[in-house]
Design an enzyme around this catalytic site. Structure first.
Site, short mmCIF file in Angstrom:
data_model
loop_
_atom_site.label_atom_id
_atom_site.label_comp_id
_atom_site.label_asym_id
_atom_site.label_seq_id
_atom_site.Cartn_x
_atom_site.Cartn_y
_atom_site.Cartn_z
N GLY A 274 0.84 -1.20 0.00
CA GLY A 274 0.00 0.00 0.00
C GLY A 274 0.87 1.24 0.00
O GLY A 274 2.08 1.18 0.20
N GLN A 275 0.23 2.40 -0.22
CA GLN A 275 0.96 3.64 -0.20
C GLN A 275 0.04 4.77 0.22
O GLN A 275 -1.17 4.67 0.14
CB GLN A 275 1.60 3.94 -1.56
N GLY A 279 4.35 7.67 2.50
CA GLY A 279 5.28 6.76 1.85
C GLY A 279 4.60 5.47 1.46
O GLY A 279 3.42 5.47 1.10
N VAL A 281 4.08 0.97 2.15
CA VAL A 281 4.19 -0.20 3.04
C VAL A 281 4.54 -1.41 2.18
O VAL A 281 3.90 -1.65 1.15
CB VAL A 281 2.88 -0.45 3.82
N ASP A 391 -6.93 7.48 16.59
CA ASP A 391 -7.22 7.18 15.18
C ASP A 391 -7.76 5.76 15.04
O ASP A 391 -7.38 5.02 14.13
CB ASP A 391 -5.96 7.36 14.33
N ARG A 395 -9.68 0.96 9.16
CA ARG A 395 -8.51 1.04 8.29
C ARG A 395 -7.21 0.81 9.07
O ARG A 395 -6.17 0.48 8.47
CB ARG A 395 -8.46 2.41 7.59
N ASN A 396 -7.26 0.98 10.39
CA ASN A 396 -6.08 0.79 11.23
C ASN A 396 -6.16 -0.48 12.07
O ASN A 396 -5.44 -0.62 13.06
CB ASN A 396 -5.89 2.01 12.14
N ASP A 409 -1.10 1.39 13.52
CA ASP A 409 -0.99 2.82 13.26
C ASP A 409 -1.10 3.67 14.53
O ASP A 409 -2.16 4.19 14.87
CB ASP A 409 -2.03 3.29 12.23
#
Length: 538
Positions: A274-275, A279, A281, A391, A395-396, A409
């Site tokens: 992923g990005q 940056g 992953v 957060d 998604r985390n 994260d």
């Protein structure tokens, strides 16, 4: 044994709780007899029948009749020996001794000390060994009294419940019956046995009651911890049978001199997973054969500080429901910073749930409840450590191959000294997951994380659906400020939506604690697994 006497003591004489020490090895040849080895501690537990006594072998936990002429004539005592007398100890670590006249030994070997201490050394001999190398000087810092728990590989001392779970969830320990014993965090004199069983770690209080011995069940006491563990290694009196003591270190935890700095040459990047703005992953290999995930940061000084901060937060946290940090590649500083973590193969939870749902194979309610309980477990740990995530969202949350989930994260996470954290930066934040007090006053606390957990439950039980569907962040912000919350999604059990509503209480003090959420949802998960939970869809 029959009721006739053949010398020695009369039938029915009792010597309950008296310890004797085996002088020789004895291999039982008849049903009802007890085998033992030289040096074993034997507790007489019942009547003497002539020269045969009913006893329990403390080492094995087994009970049977022993020949009295095979044991010392005096009772064994745990009292400290007088200087110069013999005493038996157990090695607490390996020792290879090059100087002449010194004894080499391996961890857990039994040694008889036969001399007087001089400068931290004492003469000793290995029990059960013969030859010139079986006797020599022993460093006292490498041994412990046999009655001391330090000599046993299953004893971990004063580690926390979370540390025990992390250890038992390590790859090399994830086998039913693997166990450890630790000092109880609830009692100054008791212990806790932690056992890996059925995909989870169970904890049981071991009560220490002075002369009454130790026990899990008061009706079944044992003279010592080794005797208790030996019993449950043979007799499954609980929901498990003990098999192997946990290994204390994971191979993946072996580092160089700096425990967190990883040599860049030891990390080989592979497929990009992923990005984002920060940056990319990658799937990667560390130390040749260890699969890891690597977050590679673009050369941005400000973001570099944030990732270093994320690593600093992660290294202080250890829990089976948190993604494990292996280390940081920070040198040379003119190259991208790498954050090296454990690899969680199935990726982000929201994408995982959407993919299965769109292909007509959504997870069952039972799996969704289990995932929710695991996130609550990790957040309850953070709550106890005074850490706010800030957060928390699907998604985390990352999904493993066995459908276990872990929280990831920690870029926005903060340790807090008081009840809340006041955000001072003006950078963007995830509005739809943010509590009203955080939107309005920039105040974050464990209770604002609870609000986000309610949104996460919404995502889970909509199989990856977006909260506040159909509206953008600006409108969502206005709705949250006005006290509007998500509607109950189709197919969501009423009990789950009621819990979401508790998480979204406008008064933060009225929201449940994560410890409470973990207890409740964990109970749901166990009831569902046992087939005792039936929910109607709302």
């Amino acid at each position: 044994m029959s009721g006739s006497s053949s010398g020695g003591g009369p039938v029915g004489d009792k010597d309950d709780g008296l310890y004797y020490e085996a002088r020789y090895d004895y291999e039982a040849t008849r049903t009802g007899d007890l085998s033992f080895s030289v040096g074993d501690n034997l507790m007489v537990t019942g009547p003497r029948a002539g020269s045969w006594w009913l006893a329990t072998n403390v080492r094995t936990g087994q009970t049977g009749y022993i020949p009295s002429n095979y044991v010392n004539s005096r009772a064994f005592s745990n009292a400290a020996p007088t200087p110069g007398s013999t005493r038996r100890v157990r090695a607490i670590k390996d020792h290879t001794s090059p100087p002449p006249n010194c004894l080499s030994f391996k961890q857990h070997q039994r040694i008889e000390l036969i001399g007087k201490e001089e400068g931290g050394w004492v003469k000793g001999r290995l029990l059960g060994s013969t030859g010139d190398d079986a006797e020599g000087l022993v460093p006292l810092d490498c041994v412990a009294e046999e009655s001391s728990l330090q000599g046993h590989e299953w004893y971990m001392g004063r580690i926390s419940r979370e540390e025990a779970e992390t250890l038992l969830n390590a790859t090399e320990n994830r086998r039913d019956g693997t166990y450890l014993v630790r000092d109880s965090t609830q009692s100054t004199s008791g212990y806790t046995i932690s056992v890996y069983s059925g995909g989870e770690v169970l904890h049981y209080m071991i009560h220490a009651a002075g002369n009454e011995g130790v026990y899990l069940n008061k009706s079944l006491p044992f003279p010592t911890l080794p005797a208790l563990l030996a019993h449950y290694s043979i007799h499954p009196g609980l929901s498990f049978t003990l098999t192997t003591p946990a290994k204390k270190e994971s191979p993946a935890d072996v580092r160089g001199e700096d425990p967190w700095e990883i040599d860049r040459e030891c990390v080989v990047l592979g497929e990009m997973l992923g990005q984002g703005q920060f940056g990319e992953v990658y799937r990667a290999k560390w130390n040749v054969d260890i699969e890891v995930a690597v977050k590679a940061l673009k050369n941005d000084c400000m973001r570099r500080k944030e990732i270093v901060q994320e690593g600093a937060t992660m290294r202080r946290l250890r829990h089976p429901r948190l993604v494990k940090l292996y280390g940081i590649v920070n040198k040379p500083t003119d190259q991208p910073l790498l954050l090296v973590t454990e690899l969680i193969p199935r990726g982000a939870l929201h994408k995982h749930l959407r993919h299965l749902n769109e292909n007509g194979h959504p997870h069952s309610l039972g799996v969704l409840v289990k995932m929710s309980a695991q996130v609550a477990s990790g957040m309850a740990y953070l709550e106890g450590e005074k850490v706010i995530h800030r957060d928390l969202a699907a998604r985390n949350i990352l999904v493993a191959n066995n459908l276990d989930v872990k929280i990831a994260d920690f870029g926005l996470a903060r340790f807090i000294k008081g009840e809340f954290y006041l955000r001072q930066s003006t950078k963007e934040f995830p509005v739809k997951w943010t509590a009203p007090e955080s939107l309005v006053h920039c105040i974050y606390s464990t209770k604002s994380d609870v609000w986000s957990f309610g949104i996460l439950l919404y995502e889970i039980f909509t199989h990856g659906g977006l909260p506040y569907p159909g509206v953008g962040s600006k409108v969502a912000s206005e709705l949250i400020r006005a006290g509007e919350v998500n509607k109950c999604p189709p197919g969501c059990p009423s009990q789950v939506f009621a819990l979401m509503m508790q998480c979204w209480h406008l008064d933060p003090s009225q929201r449940p604690a994560f410890a409470t959420l973990h207890q409740l949802i964990g109970h749901w998960a166990k009831e569902w697994q046992a087939g005792r939970l039936y929910w109607a869809e709302k």
